[in-house]
Scaffold this active site. Sequence first.
Site, PDB file in Angstrom:
ATOM      1  N   ASP A 103       0.768   0.003  -2.598  1.00  0.00           N
ATOM      2  CA  ASP A 103      -0.132  -0.862  -3.366  1.00  0.00           C
ATOM      3  C   ASP A 103       0.356  -0.872  -4.807  1.00  0.00           C
ATOM      4  OD1 ASP A 103      -2.556  -2.015  -4.648  1.00  0.00           O
ATOM      5  OD2 ASP A 103      -3.508  -1.582  -2.731  1.00  0.00           O
ATOM      6  N   ASN A 104       0.290  -2.033  -5.457  1.00  0.00           N
ATOM      7  CA  ASN A 104       0.653  -2.070  -6.889  1.00  0.00           C
ATOM      8  C   ASN A 104      -0.578  -1.928  -7.775  1.00  0.00           C
ATOM      9  OD1 ASN A 104      -0.561  -4.557  -6.583  1.00  0.00           O
ATOM     10  ND2 ASN A 104       1.113  -5.747  -7.492  1.00  0.00           N
ATOM     11  N   THR A 150      -5.306  -5.106  -7.815  1.00  0.00           N
ATOM     12  CA  THR A 150      -6.731  -5.234  -7.497  1.00  0.00           C
ATOM     13  C   THR A 150      -7.253  -4.016  -6.736  1.00  0.00           C
ATOM     14  OG1 THR A 150      -6.270  -6.410  -5.412  1.00  0.00           O
ATOM     15  CG2 THR A 150      -6.623  -7.763  -7.381  1.00  0.00           C
ATOM     16  N   TYR A 184       9.541 -15.965  12.369  1.00  0.00           N
ATOM     17  CA  TYR A 184      10.281 -14.727  12.638  1.00  0.00           C
ATOM     18  C   TYR A 184      10.115 -14.301  14.096  1.00  0.00           C
ATOM     19  CZ  TYR A 184      12.323 -13.149   8.247  1.00  0.00           C
ATOM     20  OH  TYR A 184      13.138 -13.002   7.151  1.00  0.00           O
ATOM     21  N   ALA A 200      -2.250  -9.861   7.870  1.00  0.00           N
ATOM     22  CA  ALA A 200      -3.665 -10.143   7.627  1.00  0.00           C
ATOM     23  C   ALA A 200      -3.819 -11.568   7.128  1.00  0.00           C
ATOM     24  CB  ALA A 200      -4.229  -9.168   6.602  1.00  0.00           C
ATOM     25  N   TYR A 251      -5.027 -19.329  -2.516  1.00  0.00           N
ATOM     26  CA  TYR A 251      -5.271 -18.313  -1.487  1.00  0.00           C
ATOM     27  C   TYR A 251      -5.101 -18.898  -0.090  1.00  0.00           C
ATOM     28  CZ  TYR A 251      -7.658 -14.531   1.037  1.00  0.00           C
ATOM     29  OH  TYR A 251      -7.970 -13.510   1.911  1.00  0.00           O
ATOM     30  N   GLY A 286      11.287  -9.035   6.769  1.00  0.00           N
ATOM     31  CA  GLY A 286      12.672  -8.565   6.762  1.00  0.00           C
ATOM     32  C   GLY A 286      12.767  -7.073   7.017  1.00  0.00           C
ATOM     33  N   VAL A 290       5.012  -5.585  -3.426  1.00  0.00           N
ATOM     34  CA  VAL A 290       5.792  -6.008  -2.262  1.00  0.00           C
ATOM     35  C   VAL A 290       6.506  -7.337  -2.476  1.00  0.00           C
ATOM     36  CG1 VAL A 290       4.361  -4.719  -0.643  1.00  0.00           C
ATOM     37  CG2 VAL A 290       3.817  -7.122  -1.116  1.00  0.00           C
ATOM     38  N   LYS A 317      -2.031 -17.949   2.687  1.00  0.00           N
ATOM     39  CA  LYS A 317      -2.286 -17.392   4.016  1.00  0.00           C
ATOM     40  C   LYS A 317      -1.761 -18.298   5.120  1.00  0.00           C
ATOM     41  CE  LYS A 317      -4.318 -13.536   2.922  1.00  0.00           C
ATOM     42  NZ  LYS A 317      -3.691 -12.231   3.268  1.00  0.00           N
TER      43      LYS A 317
END
Length: 329
Positions: free
Chosen positions: A33-34, A37, A161, A116, A147, A104, A59, A151
């Site tokens: 997590d960065n 939020t 992929y 998600a 948003y 990747g 990420v 998604k």
Amino acid sequence: MKKKILITGAAGFLGSHLCDRFIKEGYHVIAMDNLITGNIKNIEHLFPLENFEFHNHDVTKFVHVAGDLDYILHFASPASPIDYLKIPIQTLKVGSLGTHNLLGLAKQKDARILIASTSEVYGDPLVHPQTEDYYGNVNTIGPRGVYDEAKRFQESITMAYNRFHGLETRIVRIFNTYGPRMRLNDGRVIPAFIGQALRGEDLTVFGDGSQTRSFCFVDDQVEGIYRLLLSDYVEPVNIGNPHEITISDFAQEIIKLTGTDQKVIYKDLPVNDPQQRQPDISLAKEILDWEPKVDRADGMQKTYEYFKSLSKEDLEKSEHKDFSDHIRR
């Protein structure tokens, strides 16, 4: 050897509960997590555990994980309206660049990845309840678009992929979920109402209150995600609670729950606010043998007790003088 799982967005509301679940199931959990939020307090109870490690990382940058990896849960993304209005570019990047990086990584590690997604891919739906084969009614350039389209792209590249590289992928479409560790100031219906009640403010309903939502307790949501990850099903699956309620009726439930005597005040409906939100969970019942178990009254009591336990400082931080500039879900 313990199975290893990478969970992105791990310090967020849902990500932290997923960390708890996979630790309980005996996995080695790599949390990432960065903290843009997320809140480190949500996972600090796991830090002493040998089977848990935390990486403060964005990420959207190159993601490296040493050694073998069995599973990836990609839950990194702002998920509340206030957040994705405040950081729209980062929201789009984590849904596109971040998802590309993690797909990747999954390909490199030969790991199964669960993405998600969200009920917001349906937009303001013209089909009710929403089934997985409904394509949605989304305004790509509206304020919610950052948003919603992040998604929708996330789903597209995941399926690409799967089809082109043969990667093992899963997609969960998450409907409104609630429970302990939600942020009081994230602009979503439940924390907004409870925060206003705890501060002695009137409850703000946008529009005439006839719009509906369906609320799923976090324990039920985590169970559905867990089962989907371990299933053989590739295409998107709705996970949510199909019991629908109008926002006006829900405001009255909050007033009763909190024992307050606030009034309900009405303001203009935000742009592209969905009028109806109710999952069709027939697919989840069929392939996962899953349906929600927690009654809303019980789940809301647990959620309210959590919010009551927060400090006065946290409660004051959650105050917004006027929610009408924010999009509510």
